[in-house]
Design a protein around this motif. Structure first.
Motif, PDB file in Angstrom:
ATOM      1  N   GLU A  59      26.818  57.442  47.068  1.00 26.51           N
ATOM      2  CA  GLU A  59      25.795  58.693  47.049  1.00 26.51           C
ATOM      3  C   GLU A  59      24.419  57.986  47.073  1.00 26.51           C
ATOM      4  OE1 GLU A  59      23.895  61.862  48.703  1.00 26.51           O
ATOM      5  OE2 GLU A  59      26.087  61.678  48.485  1.00 26.51           O
ATOM      6  N   SER A  82      25.558  57.784  51.090  1.00 26.40           N
ATOM      7  CA  SER A  82      26.316  56.975  51.887  1.00 26.40           C
ATOM      8  C   SER A  82      25.903  57.018  53.413  1.00 26.40           C
ATOM      9  CB  SER A  82      27.964  57.630  51.902  1.00 26.40           C
ATOM     10  OG  SER A  82      28.126  57.681  50.431  1.00 26.40           O
ATOM     11  N   TYR A  98      29.793  61.015  53.874  1.00 27.27           N
ATOM     12  CA  TYR A  98      30.319  61.434  52.489  1.00 27.27           C
ATOM     13  C   TYR A  98      31.446  60.394  51.987  1.00 27.27           C
ATOM     14  CZ  TYR A  98      33.088  63.282  48.583  1.00 27.27           C
ATOM     15  OH  TYR A  98      33.635  63.539  47.560  1.00 27.27           O
TER      16      TYR A  98
END
Length: 223
Positions: free
Chosen positions: A139, A141, A134
């Motif tokens: 995103e 990742s 995260y």
């Protein structure tokens, strides 16, 4: 999100309409994001502090790119960063971060993985693994691992991902433009390549000057 609060330079160089878009995304979302749901404060973003990563540099370069007719770009930087971390054989409170990013239309996670294999293979590291992670501004990742013969285990050497739409769209980049990015410390890959098991032997007062003298200077060619 835009990491303007993470750089010594402040948000004062940014146009007010862009700052307002960033504020709105943080507070209530937009561009496929739900936002963070908190009050984004300009005075907090304007504070000077030692940066923890170089994403602030990437954000600034992408914003400049977005103000012109779009053309694909590659960016690469090396700079000093600072962390509030305990010092041990693999961690320092300050180190050098390498960051690369590619901005083009229609890029995918597969492109990022291919770039990472190519990038690290040129550093002599062909054993790579990726782990979902995260990051607040990418995103998907992925953390990047390489095998350290001295430790006898896989060691994290970097992080990577695709910049979120809510980071890119407020800048003015076209909807089909994607950015793949990766960051790593200069010290960790060097430890793997030279079989060093304590980062303090590479950076600081314990550094082996003989190692420095007998190795050639690295020259990086940019396209």
């Amino acid at each position: 999100m835009v990491q303007s609060c993470d750089a010594p330079s402040t948000t004062r160089w940014l146009p007010e309409d862009y700052v307002e878009r960033v504020k709105r995304v943080h507070e209530s979302g937009g561009y496929e994001s739900r936002g963070y749901g908190y009050d984004w404060k300009r005075e907090e973003a304007d504070k000077n502090l030692l940066r923890t990563h170089t994403t602030a540099v990437s954000s600034r370069m992408l914003y400049v790119l977005a103000q012109k007719p779009f053309a694909p770009k590659k960016y690469f930087s090396i700079d000093r960063v600072f962390r509030n971390e305990a010092v041990d054989r693999t961690h320092l409170a300050e180190f050098h971060q390498i960051e690369g990013l590619i901005c083009d239309r229609g890029l995918t996670l597969g492109d990022l993985i291919g770039v990472l294999h190519d990038f690290f293979s040129r550093l002599g590291m062909t054993k790579l693994r990726f782990k979902p992670a995260y990051n607040p501004y990418t995103e998907p990742s992925m953390e990047i691992f390489s095998y350290h013969e001295g430790f006898g285990k896989w060691v994290e050497i970097g992080n990577s991902g695709m910049f979120r739409p809510e980071m890119l769209r407020p800048m003015g980049l076209p909807d089909d433009v994607r950015v793949v990015a990766w960051g790593l410390s200069l010290e960790r890959p060097t430890m793997i390549l030279y079989g060093i098991d304590n980062i303090r032997d590479l950076f600081g007062h314990k550094v082996d000057l003989g190692l420095m003298k007998k190795n050639p200077i690295c020259r990086i060619g940019l396209e």
